[in-house]
Scaffold this motif. Sequence first.
Motif, PDB file in Angstrom:
ATOM      1  N   ARG A 228      -9.024   1.825  -1.465  1.00 19.95           N
ATOM      2  CA  ARG A 228      -7.778   1.171  -1.044  1.00 19.95           C
ATOM      3  C   ARG A 228      -7.508   1.419   0.441  1.00 19.95           C
ATOM      4  O   ARG A 228      -6.975   0.569   1.127  1.00 19.95           O
ATOM      5  CB  ARG A 228      -6.604   1.655  -1.883  1.00 19.95           C
ATOM      6  CG  ARG A 228      -6.721   1.326  -3.329  1.00 19.95           C
ATOM      7  CD  ARG A 228      -5.808   0.291  -3.906  1.00 19.95           C
ATOM      8  NE  ARG A 228      -4.435   0.420  -3.523  1.00 19.95           N
ATOM      9  CZ  ARG A 228      -3.676  -0.636  -3.237  1.00 19.95           C
ATOM     10  NH1 ARG A 228      -4.157  -1.845  -3.316  1.00 19.95           N
ATOM     11  NH2 ARG A 228      -2.412  -0.481  -2.896  1.00 19.95           N
TER      12      ARG A 228
ATOM     13  N   MET B 263      -7.019  -1.566   3.031  1.00 16.43           N
ATOM     14  CA  MET B 263      -5.825  -1.652   3.869  1.00 16.43           C
ATOM     15  C   MET B 263      -6.211  -1.778   5.340  1.00 16.43           C
ATOM     16  O   MET B 263      -5.690  -2.642   6.059  1.00 16.43           O
ATOM     17  CB  MET B 263      -4.953  -0.411   3.668  1.00 16.43           C
ATOM     18  CG  MET B 263      -3.710  -0.384   4.536  1.00 16.43           C
ATOM     19  SD  MET B 263      -2.861   1.212   4.472  1.00 16.43           S
ATOM     20  CE  MET B 263      -3.979   2.237   5.446  1.00 16.43           C
TER      21      MET B 263
ATOM     22  N   TYR C 105       0.782  -1.231   0.000  1.00 17.68           N
ATOM     23  CA  TYR C 105       0.000   0.000   0.000  1.00 17.68           C
ATOM     24  C   TYR C 105       0.816   1.285   0.000  1.00 17.68           C
ATOM     25  O   TYR C 105       0.260   2.362  -0.209  1.00 17.68           O
ATOM     26  CB  TYR C 105      -0.957   0.019   1.202  1.00 17.68           C
ATOM     27  CG  TYR C 105      -2.048  -0.996   1.050  1.00 17.68           C
ATOM     28  CD1 TYR C 105      -3.176  -0.712   0.295  1.00 17.68           C
ATOM     29  CD2 TYR C 105      -1.936  -2.258   1.621  1.00 17.68           C
ATOM     30  CE1 TYR C 105      -4.171  -1.652   0.126  1.00 17.68           C
ATOM     31  CE2 TYR C 105      -2.923  -3.208   1.453  1.00 17.68           C
ATOM     32  CZ  TYR C 105      -4.039  -2.902   0.709  1.00 17.68           C
ATOM     33  OH  TYR C 105      -5.020  -3.834   0.534  1.00 17.68           O
TER      34      TYR C 105
END
Length: 98
Positions: free
Chosen positions: A47, A51, A30
């Motif tokens: 995202r 994460m 990430y």
Amino acid sequence: MALNERLYVVAYDISDRRRWQRVFNIMKGYGAWLQLSVFQCRLTPRRRVEMAMKLEQAIHHGDDHVLILDLGPADKVELKVESLGKTFQKLERKPHII
């Protein structure tokens, strides 16, 4: 370039070596590794949620701690970082082939 990306700093304190390694491996997917337990990330909202979900599953909530610091829109944040020792490199947007 994704217009909705935000810049994050993720720092963590993991009490178990295996869990620390697991979190480190998650974070490599990430962002950019800055220091032992610190990453710089450019993430879309999707995202960021992805994460956080992976981190939630990897840690022990009574023993470990993860901080996700939202610095703002990635393309508008003017980082002011004082770096002693090694050179700090701002995370630039690059295409990722999956």
